[in-house]
Design a protein around this motif. Structure first.
Motif, short mmCIF file in Angstrom:
data_model
loop_
_atom_site.label_atom_id
_atom_site.label_comp_id
_atom_site.label_asym_id
_atom_site.label_seq_id
_atom_site.Cartn_x
_atom_site.Cartn_y
_atom_site.Cartn_z
N LEU A 1 0.84 -1.21 0.00
CA LEU A 1 0.00 0.00 0.00
C LEU A 1 0.87 1.26 0.00
O LEU A 1 0.55 2.24 -0.67
N LEU A 2 1.98 1.21 0.75
CA LEU A 2 2.90 2.36 0.74
C LEU A 2 3.43 2.59 -0.67
O LEU A 2 3.65 3.74 -1.09
N GLN A 3 3.65 1.48 -1.41
CA GLN A 3 4.10 1.62 -2.80
C GLN A 3 3.01 2.30 -3.63
O GLN A 3 3.28 3.18 -4.43
N LYS A 4 1.77 1.87 -3.42
CA LYS A 4 0.65 2.48 -4.14
C LYS A 4 0.58 3.98 -3.83
O LYS A 4 0.27 4.79 -4.70
N LEU A 5 0.92 4.32 -2.58
CA LEU A 5 0.81 5.71 -2.14
C LEU A 5 2.06 6.53 -2.46
O LEU A 5 2.15 7.69 -2.08
N GLY B 1 14.54 8.16 -4.53
CA GLY B 1 14.49 9.06 -3.39
C GLY B 1 13.35 10.07 -3.48
O GLY B 1 12.89 10.60 -2.47
N ALA B 2 12.92 10.36 -4.71
CA ALA B 2 11.83 11.31 -4.90
C ALA B 2 10.47 10.62 -4.82
O ALA B 2 9.43 11.28 -4.82
N ALA B 3 10.49 9.29 -4.78
CA ALA B 3 9.24 8.53 -4.70
C ALA B 3 8.94 8.20 -3.25
O ALA B 3 9.68 7.45 -2.62
N HIS B 4 7.90 8.79 -2.74
CA HIS B 4 7.56 8.48 -1.35
C HIS B 4 6.09 8.78 -1.06
O HIS B 4 5.51 9.68 -1.63
N ALA B 5 5.55 7.99 -0.15
CA ALA B 5 4.19 8.21 0.33
C ALA B 5 4.18 9.49 1.15
O ALA B 5 5.24 9.97 1.57
N PRO B 6 2.98 10.07 1.38
CA PRO B 6 2.92 11.26 2.24
C PRO B 6 3.56 10.99 3.60
O PRO B 6 3.42 9.91 4.16
N ASN C 1 8.28 -2.26 -5.17
CA ASN C 1 8.81 -3.36 -4.35
C ASN C 1 9.66 -2.84 -3.20
O ASN C 1 10.54 -3.52 -2.70
N MET C 2 9.40 -1.60 -2.79
CA MET C 2 10.19 -0.98 -1.72
C MET C 2 9.28 -0.27 -0.74
O MET C 2 9.61 0.78 -0.22
N GLY C 3 8.09 -0.87 -0.54
CA GLY C 3 7.15 -0.27 0.43
C GLY C 3 7.85 -0.08 1.76
O GLY C 3 7.75 0.98 2.38
N ILE C 4 8.54 -1.13 2.17
CA ILE C 4 9.41 -1.04 3.34
C ILE C 4 10.71 -1.76 3.00
O ILE C 4 10.69 -2.90 2.55
N CYS C 5 11.81 -1.05 3.17
CA CYS C 5 13.14 -1.67 3.03
C CYS C 5 14.05 -0.93 3.98
O CYS C 5 14.36 0.23 3.77
N VAL C 6 14.42 -1.60 5.05
CA VAL C 6 15.19 -0.92 6.09
C VAL C 6 16.52 -0.44 5.53
O VAL C 6 16.94 0.70 5.75
N ALA C 7 17.19 -1.30 4.75
CA ALA C 7 18.49 -0.91 4.20
C ALA C 7 18.35 0.28 3.25
O ALA C 7 19.07 1.27 3.37
N CYS C 8 17.40 0.20 2.31
CA CYS C 8 17.24 1.29 1.33
C CYS C 8 16.86 2.59 2.04
O CYS C 8 17.30 3.67 1.66
N MET C 9 16.00 2.46 3.05
CA MET C 9 15.51 3.66 3.72
C MET C 9 16.61 4.31 4.55
O MET C 9 16.70 5.54 4.62
N GLU C 10 17.44 3.49 5.18
CA GLU C 10 18.58 4.06 5.91
C GLU C 10 19.58 4.67 4.92
O GLU C 10 20.21 5.69 5.20
#
Lengths: 362, 73
Positions: A27-31, A196-201, A36-45
Motif C-alpha cells: 500500500l505504501l508503494q501504491k501511495l 528518493g523522490a518517490a515516497h508516500a505522504p 517493491n520498496m514499500g518497506i526496506c530498512v536498508a534502502c531507507m537508511e
C-alpha cells in the motif's frame, strides 16, 4: 494485559505482524514509495544517509519517516509493557562494522531481507537468488554460533544511553518535516528524481512506521531470526511471520496490479545472479553474527539496546561508504568495487566468527 | 542431571544456544536458566517446551530478571 502479552508472543501474533506488514508495504508503494520498496530498512537508511549528505547519490536522498516510526513505535511498546531496558557493552566496535558490511552486502543486492520478500511478492525472480544467499549467509552464521561464537555480555546502563536513538529519531523527524538547509544546496538533501523522490505522504509513512515498530517490538519479528531458528533449532515460529508477509504482500500486489513476474527490468534491481546471491550472503552472515536483521536492530535500539543502535549507525555509515566508493549496485549491475567489497566483508565476518568465541566451559 | 545457565546480558540468540546445548547434553532432568529480557524468556521457554520440558518461572532477584526452571522426567 497478560492476555495481550500472550497473543503477541503466540503463533497468531507473529502471523498477524507478518500480515500487517504484508498489507501495508504494498500500500505504501501504491501511495508513492518506490516499487517493491514499500518497506526496506536498508534502502531507507541509505536514503537517510543521502539526505544527511553522507553520500551524494542525488537519486537516493530522503529522510524516510518509516525508520523514525520503527524506532519510536518500538519505544512506545517497550515503555507500555515495561520492556524499555538501557543496556550496552557487547563488542560495540565489532557490531559497528558488522552493520557497515551488512549494508554494503544489502546494497549490492539492492535490499534488506524485508525488501527481498517484497521483491519476491512483486514477481522479481532475482529475489530468489537474494533469499538463497541470505539463507546461506545465516547458515554460515549458525555454524559459528554452534562453535561457541559470542560477542559477550551487555550490561545494564543509565537511561540516557537508551534514549539516544529515540531522540536522534525525533531530531531526524523534525528535519524531515521542516527540511532545513544547513548550507547552500543542502543538507538536508531531498531527491527530485529517482527512488528518493518517490515516497508516500510523510504522515502516512510515519503512522505505518509507528504501527510496524510497535507490532515488531511485541512479536520480536525478525527475518534473520526466522531462518536462523529453522536451521539452528527447527523452530518455525518466526518463519511463519515472514512466510505470511510474503504471501499477503503477493496477494495485495495482485489486487493492486503491482505484480510483474520476471528477472529482467525489475524495478530497482539487477539480474546479476552471482552478486545478488553473494551480496545477500554477506548481509545474512553479518546479521546472524550481530543477532538480528536490520529491522530487528532498529526495534532493539528503540528498546534501549545500545549495541543494536551501534549496528544501525554502522549501517547508515555503510550506506555512505557504499555510494561514495562505487560499491552499491544500480539497475545496470554491481558497482565497480562492489564485488571486491563483498569479498572483503566476507573475510571480515569469517575472521570475527572464528576469533570471537568462548571456549566450551564443560 | 541438572544444569545451571546464566544468560543475563547475553543477546539473542545466545540464551537459546546455551539452553539448546544443555538440553542436547542432558536429554532430560532439570535446567535452571537466568535471563534478563522478556524476549529471552519467551525464546527459551518456547525452545524448552518444544523439546518436551515443563517450564516454570521462579522468583525474581531484582526487577527485570527471571529464573526459568526447565524440567523433563
Amino acid at each position: 494485559m497478560s492476555k495481550t502479552l500472550s497473543f503477541f508472543a503466540s503463533r497468531w501474533g507473529i502471523i498477524f505482524a507478518g500480515a500487517f506488514i504484508g498489507i501495508l508495504a504494498p500500500l505504501l508503494q501504491k501511495l508513492g514509495n518506490p516499487a517493491n520498496m514499500g518497506i526496506c530498512v536498508a534502502c531507507m537508511e541509505r536514503d537517510i544517509a543521502g539526505a544527511l549528505g553522507l553520500h551524494r547519490a542525488d537519486v537516493v536522498q530522503y529522510l524516510r519517516p518509516e525508520i523514525m516510526g520503527f524506532v519510536l513505535g518500538a519505544l512506545i511498546a517497550a515503555l507500555m509493557f515495561r520492556e524499555f531496558k538501557p543496556r550496552t557493552g557487547s563488542a560495540p566496535i565489532i557490531r559497528f562494522f558488522l552493520g557497515v558490511f551488512a549494508m554494503i552486502g544489502a546494497l549490492v543486492f539492492l535490499g534488506c531481507p524485508w525488501r527481498a520478500l517484497l521483491r519476491l511478492a512483486g514477481g522479481d525472480g532475482n529475489a530468489i537468488l537474494g533469499l538463497a544467499g541470505l539463507a546461506f549467509g545465516i547458515w554460515s552464521g549458525v555454524q559459528f554460533l554452534k562453535g561457541g561464537y559470542n560477542l559477550g555480555r551487555a550490561t545494564a546502563t543509565k537511561p540516557a544511553a537508551g534514549w539516544v536513538m529515540p531522540v536522534l529519531m525525533v531530531v531526524l523527524l523534525i528535519f524531515a518535516i521542516f527540511t532545513p538547509q544547513f548550507a547552500p544546496g543542502g543538507p538536508i538533501f531531498t531527491s527530485t528524481k529517482g527512488p528518493g523522490a518517490a515516497h508516500a505522504p510523510l504522515i502516512i509513512s510515519l503512522i505505518v512506521g509507528l504501527g510496524v515498530g510497535f507490532l515488531a517490538q511485541r512479536t520480536r519479528f525478525c527475518t534473520m531470526g526466522a531462518i536462523r531458528d529453522v536451521i539452528l533449532i527447527r523452530d518455525f515460529h518466526l518463519f511463519s511471520g515472514i512466510l505470511t508477509l510474503a504471501v499477503v504482500a503477493f496477494v495485495v500486489n495482485l489486487v493492486l496490479g503491482q505484480f510483474k513476474i520476471g528477472f529482467a527490468n525489475q524495478p530497482i534491481a539487477h539480474d546479476n545472479h552471482l552478486w545478488n546471491f553473494l551480496g545477500m550472503a554477506l548481509s545474512g552472515l553479518a546479521f546472524a553474527l550481530a543477532g538480528g536483521c536490520p529491522g530487528r536492530q532498529l526495534i532493539l535500539s528503540g528498546e534501549g539496546d545500545g549495541d543494536a543502535a551501534v549496528f544501525v549507525v554502522g549501517m547508515i555509515v555503510g550506506a555512505g561508504i557504499a555510494h561514495n566508493f562505487a560499491l552499491a549496485s544500480s539497475a545496470k549491475g554491481p558497482g565497480a568495487f562492489g564485488p571486491a567489497a563483498v569479498v572483503i566483508g566476507l573475510v571480515f565476518c569469517l575472521l570475527i566468527g572464528f576469533s570471537m568465541r568462548e571456549r566450551s566451559r564443560a | 542431571m541438572s544444569e545451571k545457565i546464566d544468560a543475563r546480558g547475553l543477546s539473542c540468540p545466545q540464551p537459546v544456544v546455551l539452553v539448546k546445548k544443555a538440553i542436547d547434553k542432558i536429554g532430560k532432568g532439570e535446567i535452571e536458566v537466568w535471563v534478563d529480557t522478556v524476549t529471552s524468556k519467551e525464546n527459551v521457554s518456547r525452545l524448552a517446551r518444544n523439546a518436551g520440558f515443563e517450564v516454570s518461572e521462579e522468583e525474581k532477584e531484582k526487577e527485570g530478571e527471571f529464573l526459568l526452571k526447565l524440567s523433563k522426567r
